[in-house]
Scaffold this active site. Sequence first.
Site, PDB file in Angstrom:
ATOM      1  N   CYS A   1     -50.002  18.584 -21.714  1.00 33.46           N
ATOM      2  CA  CYS A   1     -49.217  17.249 -21.288  1.00 33.46           C
ATOM      3  C   CYS A   1     -48.129  16.899 -22.351  1.00 33.46           C
ATOM      4  CB  CYS A   1     -49.879  16.260 -20.802  1.00 33.46           C
ATOM      5  SG  CYS A   1     -49.208  14.918 -20.170  1.00 33.46           S
TER       6      CYS A   1
ATOM      7  N   CYS B   1     -50.419  10.204 -25.445  1.00 33.00           N
ATOM      8  CA  CYS B   1     -51.657   9.230 -25.413  1.00 33.00           C
ATOM      9  C   CYS B   1     -52.530   9.565 -26.424  1.00 33.00           C
ATOM     10  CB  CYS B   1     -52.106   9.179 -23.898  1.00 33.00           C
ATOM     11  SG  CYS B   1     -50.923   9.138 -22.745  1.00 33.00           S
TER      12      CYS B   1
ATOM     13  N   CYS C   1     -56.028  11.182 -25.240  1.00 29.75           N
ATOM     14  CA  CYS C   1     -56.192  12.188 -24.204  1.00 29.75           C
ATOM     15  C   CYS C   1     -56.246  13.535 -24.716  1.00 29.75           C
ATOM     16  CB  CYS C   1     -55.191  11.936 -23.331  1.00 29.75           C
ATOM     17  SG  CYS C   1     -55.413  13.010 -21.741  1.00 29.75           S
TER      18      CYS C   1
ATOM     19  N   ARG D   1     -64.578  -0.194 -11.343  1.00 33.66           N
ATOM     20  CA  ARG D   1     -65.284   1.028 -11.283  1.00 33.66           C
ATOM     21  C   ARG D   1     -65.570   1.411 -12.699  1.00 33.66           C
ATOM     22  NH1 ARG D   1     -61.475   4.458  -9.489  1.00 33.66           N
ATOM     23  NH2 ARG D   1     -62.364   3.626  -7.434  1.00 33.66           N
TER      24      ARG D   1
HETATM   25  N1  SAM Z   1     -51.342  12.157 -16.498  1.00 36.14           N
HETATM   26  C1  SAM Z   1     -51.760  11.059 -15.652  1.00 36.14           C
HETATM   27  C2  SAM Z   1     -51.522   9.814 -16.196  1.00 36.14           C
HETATM   28  O1  SAM Z   1     -51.773   9.700 -17.477  1.00 36.14           O
HETATM   29  O2  SAM Z   1     -51.052   8.836 -15.565  1.00 36.14           O
HETATM   30  C3  SAM Z   1     -53.190  11.044 -15.054  1.00 36.14           C
HETATM   31  C4  SAM Z   1     -54.292  11.537 -15.601  1.00 36.14           C
HETATM   32  S1  SAM Z   1     -54.809  10.623 -16.945  1.00 36.14           S
HETATM   33  C5  SAM Z   1     -56.150  11.633 -17.746  1.00 36.14           C
HETATM   34  C6  SAM Z   1     -55.783   9.054 -16.108  1.00 36.14           C
HETATM   35  C7  SAM Z   1     -56.332   8.243 -17.104  1.00 36.14           C
HETATM   36  O3  SAM Z   1     -57.681   8.886 -17.667  1.00 36.14           O
HETATM   37  C8  SAM Z   1     -55.728   7.542 -18.223  1.00 36.14           C
HETATM   38  O4  SAM Z   1     -54.580   6.587 -17.903  1.00 36.14           O
HETATM   39  C9  SAM Z   1     -56.763   7.020 -19.155  1.00 36.14           C
HETATM   40  O5  SAM Z   1     -56.949   5.882 -18.699  1.00 36.14           O
HETATM   41  C10 SAM Z   1     -58.025   8.012 -18.827  1.00 36.14           C
HETATM   42  N2  SAM Z   1     -58.650   8.537 -19.781  1.00 36.14           N
HETATM   43  C11 SAM Z   1     -58.111   9.785 -20.326  1.00 36.14           C
HETATM   44  N3  SAM Z   1     -58.675  10.313 -21.455  1.00 36.14           N
HETATM   45  C12 SAM Z   1     -59.741   9.342 -21.632  1.00 36.14           C
HETATM   46  C13 SAM Z   1     -60.620   9.170 -22.511  1.00 36.14           C
HETATM   47  N4  SAM Z   1     -60.863  10.143 -23.424  1.00 36.14           N
HETATM   48  N5  SAM Z   1     -61.507   8.377 -22.621  1.00 36.14           N
HETATM   49  C14 SAM Z   1     -61.413   7.261 -21.624  1.00 36.14           C
HETATM   50  N6  SAM Z   1     -60.438   7.459 -20.785  1.00 36.14           N
HETATM   51  C15 SAM Z   1     -59.573   8.354 -20.733  1.00 36.14           C
HETATM   52 FE1  SF4 Z   2     -50.864  13.159 -20.114  1.00 37.73          FE
HETATM   53 FE2  SF4 Z   2     -53.265  12.697 -21.033  1.00 37.73          FE
HETATM   54 FE3  SF4 Z   2     -51.282  10.839 -20.966  1.00 37.73          FE
HETATM   55 FE4  SF4 Z   2     -52.415  11.447 -18.643  1.00 37.73          FE
HETATM   56  S1  SF4 Z   2     -53.455  10.434 -20.208  1.00 37.73           S
HETATM   57  S2  SF4 Z   2     -49.985  11.376 -19.510  1.00 37.73           S
HETATM   58  S3  SF4 Z   2     -52.625  13.533 -18.939  1.00 37.73           S
HETATM   59  S4  SF4 Z   2     -51.572  12.658 -22.449  1.00 37.73           S
END
Ligand code: SAM
Ligand code: SF4
Length: 334
Positions: free
Chosen positions: A57, A61, A64, A268
């Site tokens: 991606c 973030c 992530c 949730r």
């Molecule tokens: N890429 C899209 C987005 O960011 O909108 C969708 C997938 S993203 C993985 C969905 C959500 O998962 C993120 O907004 C975040 O809040 C949560 N998330 C991702 N990685 C995480 C982690 N390591 N621990 C807790 N929550 C996480």
């Molecule tokens: Fe990409 Fe992860 Fe951010 Fe979603 S949360 S936009 S998958 S980097």
Amino acid sequence: MICSEDARTDWTRDELRDLFELPFTELLFRAAETHRAHHAPGEVQLCTLLSIKTGGCPEDCGYCSQSASANSGLKAEKLMDVDAVLAAAAEAKAAGSQRFCMGAAWREPKDRDMAAVCDMVAGVKAMGLETCMTLGMLTGDQARALKTAGLDYYNHNIDTSPEHYGNIITTRTFQERLDTLAEVRDAGMAVCCGGIVGMGESREDRVGFLHSLATLPRHPESVPVNALVPVKGTVLGDMLAGDRLIDDSEYVRTVAVARITMPMSMVRLSAGRESMSEATQALCFMAGANSIFTGDKLLTTANAGDSKDAALLAKLGMRPMTAAEPMRALERVE
Ligand code: SAM
Ligand code: SF4
Ligand code: DTB
């Protein structure tokens, strides 16, 4: 019973701060009262997640595993085939899940991907499951296409307070998140929007995070409260490794304040539940949480698993929710 249009959206930060500062048992009692007034207290909604497009991606973030800027060792994959997604949804339904949430590691969907994604939605919906997707930012046209295909919920998180946001993500703004949420609303879908705690934020950031949600023009129908899953190779996973990310009682307080300020929403327990004790999870249910992710995997990290969850729910005398309550939430949107 009031409906979400009647729920207060004029909360002040002072009010939320005061709630957070209540003695723990008083806060829990008030949250449980609110919960019982609007929901069946012994019921828990079961949702299953599937990563339909993993890794690579372009966003940064800091939490992530799927960000191309992380060194998590995750291999970037292509969008899954529709049939494989439908097979996973059938498995989730057989395991008792009620909502199927499909996530893609995209900044935003490309128009060329929309046909496949819409086929996934239509197929999952035809199985009688509630459908949810999280694909990043959406244009109005994309939101309407998803709605037409049968998408019930769109997940797009604000993640944290407006003040802390820039410490976590630099490649898109808080306002861009709000813009996508407005497109989702305009298209007539229900909104799933929450965030993550345990990212080194302050109590005031947790106040600001919930205040942003509780003062949206309309509360999200679902509010996922994730606890950071620290992943090696991510900015936050490496920075916070070995730290106690958030005290259990502070996580429970966050759930309780979400419940009181957004009384009609599904709250949730999302990521991070695997490392939570059964006692903490029980306190969260007492504080008004009424939805969990089941199955062995979230998107890329481990989850508690169906059999552990079934045992916990049996131990606590709680039962999986039937479709009735979330469907009622959807009727309120339409
Ligand atoms: N890429 C899209 C987005 O960011 O909108 C969708 C997938 S993203 C993985 C969905 C959500 O998962 C993120 O907004 C975040 O809040 C949560 N998330 C991702 N990685 C995480 C982690 N390591 N621990 C807790 N929550 C996480
Ligand atoms: Fe990409 Fe992860 Fe951010 Fe979603 S949360 S936009 S998958 S980097
Ligand atoms: C949400 O708020 N939590 C879910 C769902 N929405 C998409 C995702 C949690 C992801 C946890 C980290 C992982 O498994 O990669």
